[in-house]
Write a protein that holds these residues in place. Structure first.
Motif, PDB file in Angstrom:
ATOM      1  N   PHE A 164       0.792  -1.222   0.000  1.00 38.72           N
ATOM      2  CA  PHE A 164       0.000   0.000   0.000  1.00 38.72           C
ATOM      3  C   PHE A 164       0.829   1.280   0.000  1.00 38.72           C
ATOM      4  CE2 PHE A 164      -2.657  -3.336   1.802  1.00 38.72           C
ATOM      5  CZ  PHE A 164      -3.801  -3.214   1.028  1.00 38.72           C
ATOM      6  N   GLY A 201      -1.652  -3.495  -7.107  1.00 41.41           N
ATOM      7  CA  GLY A 201      -2.187  -3.496  -8.467  1.00 41.41           C
ATOM      8  C   GLY A 201      -1.126  -3.604  -9.544  1.00 41.41           C
ATOM      9  N   VAL A 219     -11.986   2.824  -9.945  1.00 42.33           N
ATOM     10  CA  VAL A 219     -12.811   2.986  -8.744  1.00 42.33           C
ATOM     11  C   VAL A 219     -11.963   3.391  -7.537  1.00 42.33           C
ATOM     12  CG1 VAL A 219     -14.309   1.780  -7.104  1.00 42.33           C
ATOM     13  CG2 VAL A 219     -14.610   1.419  -9.563  1.00 42.33           C
ATOM     14  N   VAL A 220     -10.822   2.714  -7.333  1.00 48.55           N
ATOM     15  CA  VAL A 220     -10.021   3.017  -6.141  1.00 48.55           C
ATOM     16  C   VAL A 220      -9.349   4.382  -6.246  1.00 48.55           C
ATOM     17  CG1 VAL A 220      -9.650   0.586  -5.580  1.00 48.55           C
ATOM     18  CG2 VAL A 220      -7.983   1.772  -7.014  1.00 48.55           C
ATOM     19  N   VAL A 247     -11.247  -1.756 -11.531  1.00 49.64           N
ATOM     20  CA  VAL A 247     -10.912  -1.614 -10.108  1.00 49.64           C
ATOM     21  C   VAL A 247      -9.990  -0.423  -9.903  1.00 49.64           C
ATOM     22  CG1 VAL A 247      -9.694  -2.694  -8.174  1.00 49.64           C
ATOM     23  CG2 VAL A 247     -11.255  -4.051  -9.568  1.00 49.64           C
ATOM     24  N   GLN A 248      -9.012  -0.244 -10.779  1.00 48.43           N
ATOM     25  CA  GLN A 248      -8.107   0.892 -10.667  1.00 48.43           C
ATOM     26  C   GLN A 248      -8.864   2.214 -10.702  1.00 48.43           C
ATOM     27  OE1 GLN A 248      -6.048   2.165 -14.087  1.00 48.43           O
ATOM     28  NE2 GLN A 248      -4.235   2.913 -13.010  1.00 48.43           N
ATOM     29  N   VAL A 307      -0.739   6.337  -4.948  1.00 46.52           N
ATOM     30  CA  VAL A 307      -1.307   5.703  -6.138  1.00 46.52           C
ATOM     31  C   VAL A 307      -0.196   5.134  -7.017  1.00 46.52           C
ATOM     32  CG1 VAL A 307      -2.714   6.064  -8.203  1.00 46.52           C
ATOM     33  CG2 VAL A 307      -3.320   7.212  -6.062  1.00 46.52           C
ATOM     34  N   TRP A 324     -10.689   7.006  -7.720  1.00 41.04           N
ATOM     35  CA  TRP A 324     -11.777   7.918  -7.355  1.00 41.04           C
ATOM     36  C   TRP A 324     -11.964   7.949  -5.838  1.00 41.04           C
ATOM     37  CZ3 TRP A 324     -14.991  11.685  -8.677  1.00 41.04           C
ATOM     38  CH2 TRP A 324     -15.116  12.017 -10.025  1.00 41.04           C
ATOM     39  N   GLY A 325     -11.980   6.779  -5.216  1.00 44.68           N
ATOM     40  CA  GLY A 325     -12.201   6.720  -3.779  1.00 44.68           C
ATOM     41  C   GLY A 325     -11.081   7.355  -2.988  1.00 44.68           C
ATOM     42  N   TRP A 326      -9.831   7.013  -3.307  1.00 44.83           N
ATOM     43  CA  TRP A 326      -8.685   7.513  -2.564  1.00 44.83           C
ATOM     44  C   TRP A 326      -8.537   9.028  -2.690  1.00 44.83           C
ATOM     45  CZ3 TRP A 326      -5.305   7.089   1.128  1.00 44.83           C
ATOM     46  CH2 TRP A 326      -4.083   7.774   1.073  1.00 44.83           C
ATOM     47  N   TRP A 357       0.851   1.807  -5.689  1.00 47.92           N
ATOM     48  CA  TRP A 357      -0.118   0.741  -5.960  1.00 47.92           C
ATOM     49  C   TRP A 357       0.078   0.108  -7.329  1.00 47.92           C
ATOM     50  CZ3 TRP A 357      -5.200   3.652  -4.257  1.00 47.92           C
ATOM     51  CH2 TRP A 357      -5.201   3.781  -2.863  1.00 47.92           C
TER      52      TRP A 357
END
Length: 494
Positions: A105, A179, A420-421, A417-418, A168, A423-425, A171
């Motif tokens: 992470f 990722g 979405v995460v 998935v990339q 990011v 956007w979230g982070w 990741w």
């Protein structure tokens, strides 16, 4: 190939001759290795210089896209984006991004470049990655232009380049990242293929800018009392075009430079086919995606608004570049043309939606980098070619590739998935920062400052010297802003 004096002595019947030959072979081998290393280092440094030149492109594009009364402000923010990114990426960002070995992470080594260089990383690599961090910060500054307090620029630029963006990067680009296409446990058995950063760079900067612009609200006069959009044009199409060409030029370092090295053969040594060929192909796919996006935008906007608009074409061109960035190295040139056509359509659609929902982004940064960057990751999941992935990602343990190329859904699933995460982070981190600044009344300038222009209220003067011997500075400036009209209409005054 190792040279054995013992074996040569048997053939030559001379120990001295065998030692002499092996000594010279070893020396030449070392020189060849050093030369290859130097060539690769020069290639990466030159690519870094090209990417850094994009800062000038961002500055000119931003300056031309805002009104003249805010030119000095936006230029200063672009300078500070580059400066702040350099300092905080040096202190924290590089360590969070590439501080391996670490957890999936966040990185945990090389703070302030301690224990540097290593066998894996040298200073040229740090410089290249810093230029990417500065580019991400530059994207955000355009979204919140013309209405943001100067101190807020420093706050967001520091957090973005020193923490949010590097996490990011870890990741998806670090070998330790969850990722990454090289990790021991691959996401969906595939990992993410984001070669030069449609998601990592463009989507991160765009989402950060979205929350800043959304929380601040539109500029005064951008929408009338009925909610209908009122065009607030930038003051210089010349600067917009200059900035666009500078960004185009810099993209040849951004995308092809992401190979990091160029002196690498595919197959046996001495082959005429190698990484240099892939570098050339990547430059071609980048060019074609931008060109087709520009042409598509030209004709679509002509149909929609009835005239040819250079600013729209420039944004369409950049949208094509943002889209192809993720898959530029692993797709065919014909696929890059498809990428550009759809990128232009995505950009126009996003601008239409932004107008409908009263979202104001002076540079169309969120629509361009966010919308087209998202499409770029989906595009890669659809069109990535197996042979190119095997060449460019030789150590990648997965065999998945583009859906439309027969490679199954795994790569596309990893890219969803990339998206979405990211956007979230970025929403949690940068959205929270902008919200706190807003609540503390430290985000947006006052109504009076916005009407007057930030150059005179925050920076002590104007970007252009318009004073003469017969007119006061204020009178001359008002005439310039109002296009020389003595009684300009209200919307022009706003």
């Amino acid at each position: 190939m190792a040279c054995s004096p013992t074996e040569l002595t048997r053939l030559l019947n001379s120990t001295a001759a065998a030692d002499y030959i092996c000594h010279h072979l070893s020396t030449n081998s070392a020189l060849t290795t050093d030369t290859t290393t130097a060539i690769n280092a020069v290639y990466l440094l030159f690519s870094s210089y090209l990417v850094f030149s994009m800062q000038l492109g961002f500055a000119m594009l931003c300056a031309g896209s805002v009104r003249a009364k805010n030119t000095m402000n936006i230029l200063l923010t672009n300078v500070l984006d580059a400066a702040a990114a350099a300092f905080f990426f040096f202190l924290f960002g590089f360590a969070f991004a590439f501080g391996s070995p670490s957890n999936p992470f966040i990185g945990s080594r090389f703070f302030a470049l301690s224990s540097f260089p290593t066998a894996s990383y040298d200073y040229d690599y740090f410089l290249f990655q810093y230029c990417f961090a500065a580019a991400a910060a530059g994207i955000t500054s355009g979204s919140i232009a013309e209405r943001t307090q100067f101190g807020s620029y420093l706050a967001y630029s520091t957090l973005l380049s020193g923490f949010v963006y590097p996490v990011v990067v870890h990741w998806f680009w670090s070998n330790d990242g969850w990722g990454s296409p090289f990790g021991p446990t691959l996401l969906f058995g595939s990992g993410v293929i984001d070669f030069a950063g449609s998601g990592v760079v463009h989507l991160v900067g765009a989402v950060a800018g979205f929350w800043g612009a959304f929380i601040e609200g539109p500029r005064i006069g951008r929408f009338d009392h009925n909610g209908k959009g009122v065009g607030v044009k930038g003051h210089s199409a010349s600067l917009v075009v200059l900035g666009t060409f500078l960004l185009w030029f810099g993209w040849y370092g951004f995308n092809p430079g992401s190979f990091l090295i160029i002196a690498k053969a595919y197959g046996e040594s001495g082959s005429t086919y190698g990484q240099w060929s892939a570098v050339g192909r990547t430059a071609v796919t980048t060019t074609l995606a931008g060109a087709t996006a520009a042409l598509t935008t030209l004709f679509l906007k002509r149909l929609l608004v009835g005239h040819w608009n250079v600013t729209d074409v420039c944004n369409g061109l950049l949208g094509g570049f943002a889209a192809i960035t993720g898959g530029c190295a692993v797709v065919d040139p014909w696929a890059a043309c498809i990428c550009g056509v759809i990128a232009a359509t995505v950009l126009i659609t996003c601008n239409t939606l932004a107008e409908k929902f009263k979202y104001d982004d002076p540079l169309e940064a969120f629509q361009l980098h966010g919308g087209c960057g998202t499409w770029g990751m989906i595009f890669t999941g659809l069109f990535a070619r197996k042979e190119y992935l095997q060449e460019v990602y030789q150590d990648r343990p997965a065999a998945s590739y583009g859906v439309l190329m027969g490679g199954g859904w795994r790569l596309l699933g990893a890219h969803v998935v990339q998206i979405v995460v990211i956007w979230g982070w970025v929403s949690v981190t940068m959205g929270s920062l902008f919200y706190v600044l807003h609540k503390m009344k430290m985000l947006r300038i006052t109504h009076e400052e916005e009407m007057e222009g930030m150059d005179v209220t925050s920076h002590g003067g104007f970007a252009y010297n318009l004073e003469d011997d017969h007119n006061s500075k204020t009178k001359t400036w008002d005439a310039y802003n109002n296009m020389g009209l003595e009684n300009p209409p209200p919307q022009l005054q706003a």
